[in-house]
Write a protein that holds these residues in place. Sequence first.
Motif, PDB file in Angstrom:
ATOM      1  N   MET A  16       0.984  -1.113  -0.286  1.00 56.78           N
ATOM      2  CA  MET A  16      -0.153   0.314   0.092  1.00 56.78           C
ATOM      3  C   MET A  16       0.790   0.848  -0.410  1.00 56.78           C
ATOM      4  N   VAL A  17       2.094   1.095   0.644  1.00 60.04           N
ATOM      5  CA  VAL A  17       3.168   2.352   0.773  1.00 60.04           C
ATOM      6  C   VAL A  17       3.759   2.537  -0.222  1.00 60.04           C
ATOM      7  N   ASN A  18       4.116   1.167  -1.184  1.00 56.34           N
ATOM      8  CA  ASN A  18       5.138   0.727  -1.910  1.00 56.34           C
ATOM      9  C   ASN A  18       4.835   2.514  -3.337  1.00 56.34           C
ATOM     10  N   PRO A  19       6.177   3.204  -2.885  1.00 54.51           N
ATOM     11  CA  PRO A  19       5.613   4.724  -3.899  1.00 54.51           C
ATOM     12  C   PRO A  19       5.783   4.533  -5.092  1.00 54.51           C
ATOM     13  N   GLY A  20       4.890   5.254  -6.047  1.00 54.93           N
ATOM     14  CA  GLY A  20       4.428   5.363  -7.142  1.00 54.93           C
ATOM     15  C   GLY A  20       5.549   6.500  -7.871  1.00 54.93           C
ATOM     16  N   MET A  21       5.387   6.764  -9.493  1.00 57.18           N
ATOM     17  CA  MET A  21       5.973   7.913 -10.243  1.00 57.18           C
ATOM     18  C   MET A  21       5.585   9.366  -9.534  1.00 57.18           C
ATOM     19  N   ASP A  22       4.220   9.711  -8.714  1.00 61.81           N
ATOM     20  CA  ASP A  22       3.929  10.739  -8.633  1.00 61.81           C
ATOM     21  C   ASP A  22       5.299  11.300  -7.389  1.00 61.81           C
ATOM     22  N   ASP A  23       5.838  10.306  -6.681  1.00 56.83           N
ATOM     23  CA  ASP A  23       6.576  10.199  -5.177  1.00 56.83           C
ATOM     24  C   ASP A  23       7.445  10.805  -5.460  1.00 56.83           C
ATOM     25  N   VAL A  71       6.266  -5.493  -6.375  1.00 56.32           N
ATOM     26  CA  VAL A  71       5.118  -4.786  -6.126  1.00 56.32           C
ATOM     27  C   VAL A  71       5.234  -4.196  -3.437  1.00 56.32           C
ATOM     28  N   VAL A  72       6.059  -4.514  -3.199  1.00 62.83           N
ATOM     29  CA  VAL A  72       6.574  -3.921  -2.442  1.00 62.83           C
ATOM     30  C   VAL A  72       7.556  -3.007  -2.502  1.00 62.83           C
ATOM     31  N   CYS A  73       8.175  -2.681  -3.061  1.00 59.94           N
ATOM     32  CA  CYS A  73       9.773  -2.362  -3.189  1.00 59.94           C
ATOM     33  C   CYS A  73       9.518  -1.498  -5.020  1.00 59.94           C
ATOM     34  N   SER A  74      10.171  -0.841  -5.382  1.00 62.55           N
ATOM     35  CA  SER A  74      10.435  -0.077  -6.297  1.00 62.55           C
ATOM     36  C   SER A  74      12.013   0.223  -6.863  1.00 62.55           C
ATOM     37  N   THR A  75      12.414  -0.320  -8.300  1.00 62.81           N
ATOM     38  CA  THR A  75      13.794   0.629  -7.988  1.00 62.81           C
ATOM     39  C   THR A  75      13.546   1.892  -8.489  1.00 62.81           C
ATOM     40  N   TYR A  76      14.425   2.735  -9.328  1.00 65.16           N
ATOM     41  CA  TYR A  76      13.722   3.920 -10.277  1.00 65.16           C
ATOM     42  C   TYR A  76      15.528   3.926 -10.741  1.00 65.16           C
ATOM     43  N   ASP A  77      15.853   4.374 -11.771  1.00 65.82           N
ATOM     44  CA  ASP A  77      16.274   4.239 -13.021  1.00 65.82           C
ATOM     45  C   ASP A  77      16.478   5.556 -13.697  1.00 65.82           C
ATOM     46  N   VAL A  78      17.597   6.591 -13.348  1.00 63.85           N
ATOM     47  CA  VAL A  78      17.692   8.268 -14.082  1.00 63.85           C
ATOM     48  C   VAL A  78      18.224   7.939 -15.282  1.00 63.85           C
ATOM     49  N   ASP A  79      18.474   8.522 -15.991  1.00 66.39           N
ATOM     50  CA  ASP A  79      18.930   8.704 -17.978  1.00 66.39           C
ATOM     51  C   ASP A  79      19.013  10.006 -18.014  1.00 66.39           C
ATOM     52  N   PRO A  80      19.041  10.974 -17.569  1.00 67.80           N
ATOM     53  CA  PRO A  80      18.772  12.145 -18.536  1.00 67.80           C
ATOM     54  C   PRO A  80      19.189  12.085 -19.584  1.00 67.80           C
ATOM     55  N   ASP A  81      20.329  11.316 -20.004  1.00 70.77           N
ATOM     56  CA  ASP A  81      20.959  12.814 -21.247  1.00 70.77           C
ATOM     57  C   ASP A  81      20.645  11.672 -22.331  1.00 70.77           C
ATOM     58  N   GLY A  82      19.914   9.629 -21.965  1.00 73.58           N
ATOM     59  CA  GLY A  82      19.603   8.944 -22.735  1.00 73.58           C
ATOM     60  C   GLY A  82      20.293   8.478 -23.085  1.00 73.58           C
ATOM     61  N   ASP A  83      21.241   8.310 -23.224  1.00 72.76           N
ATOM     62  CA  ASP A  83      22.159   6.625 -23.535  1.00 72.76           C
ATOM     63  C   ASP A  83      22.293   6.146 -22.674  1.00 72.76           C
ATOM     64  N   ASP A  84      21.187   5.434 -22.674  1.00 74.50           N
ATOM     65  CA  ASP A  84      20.705   3.985 -21.776  1.00 74.50           C
ATOM     66  C   ASP A  84      21.801   3.415 -20.947  1.00 74.50           C
ATOM     67  N   VAL A  85      22.302   4.493 -19.911  1.00 73.44           N
ATOM     68  CA  VAL A  85      23.308   4.326 -19.144  1.00 73.44           C
ATOM     69  C   VAL A  85      22.487   4.946 -18.181  1.00 73.44           C
ATOM     70  N   SER A  86      21.839   4.271 -17.086  1.00 71.90           N
ATOM     71  CA  SER A  86      21.122   5.532 -16.145  1.00 71.90           C
ATOM     72  C   SER A  86      22.173   5.863 -14.693  1.00 71.90           C
ATOM     73  N   GLY A  92      12.822   2.752  -3.646  1.00 69.29           N
ATOM     74  CA  GLY A  92      11.731   2.892  -2.842  1.00 69.29           C
ATOM     75  C   GLY A  92      11.402   2.054  -2.426  1.00 69.29           C
ATOM     76  N   VAL A  93      11.015   2.437  -1.171  1.00 69.91           N
ATOM     77  CA  VAL A  93       9.840   1.694   0.062  1.00 69.91           C
ATOM     78  C   VAL A  93      10.035   2.043   1.222  1.00 69.91           C
ATOM     79  N   ALA A  94       8.545   1.718   1.282  1.00 65.35           N
ATOM     80  CA  ALA A  94       7.720   2.415   2.478  1.00 65.35           C
ATOM     81  C   ALA A  94       7.412   3.675   2.671  1.00 65.35           C
ATOM     82  N   GLY A  95       7.758   4.433   0.856  1.00 65.10           N
ATOM     83  CA  GLY A  95       6.994   5.397   1.192  1.00 65.10           C
ATOM     84  C   GLY A  95       8.531   6.556   1.152  1.00 65.10           C
ATOM     85  N   MET A  96       9.845   5.662   1.266  1.00 67.40           N
ATOM     86  CA  MET A  96      11.189   6.376   1.106  1.00 67.40           C
ATOM     87  C   MET A  96      11.514   6.165  -0.209  1.00 67.40           C
ATOM     88  N   PHE A  97      12.639   7.310  -0.208  1.00 65.46           N
ATOM     89  CA  PHE A  97      13.635   6.452  -1.095  1.00 65.46           C
ATOM     90  C   PHE A  97      14.786   6.895  -0.819  1.00 65.46           C
TER      91      PHE A  97
END
Length: 105
Positions: A16-23, A71-86, A92-97
């Motif tokens: 229930m508290v697995n953070p989403g993209m908005d979080d 399901v109970v946690c998530s990972t977020y990979d950010v690739d700002p330059d678009g070279d397919d290397v984050s 993210g777990v329990a509303g925290m990062f």
Amino acid sequence: MKKLIGLLVLGFILYMVNPGMDDFSAFFKQRSADRIEHETGGGLLGRVLGGAGSELVAAGVEEVTTRRSYVVCSTYDVDPDGDDVSEYRYFGVAGMFVTLREPEK
């Protein structure tokens, strides 16, 4: 039996508290503002640049972020330059990062 019920309840709560993209977007915006303010030495100028810069970063973070939900946690990979290397990776777990990887200064 009590342990199983406890694990199921814990799993449900984490689900229930697995953070989403908005979080994540809100977290990344705040993180960016803090970094910009710190790198500019703080003060009024740092706060102004941090606020403006973080708005720009947050506006496009969803397009350059890949979220993997476990399901109970998530990972977020950010690739700002678009070279397919984050360059950034967060957990993210329990509303925290938690920062797993960021580029060096």
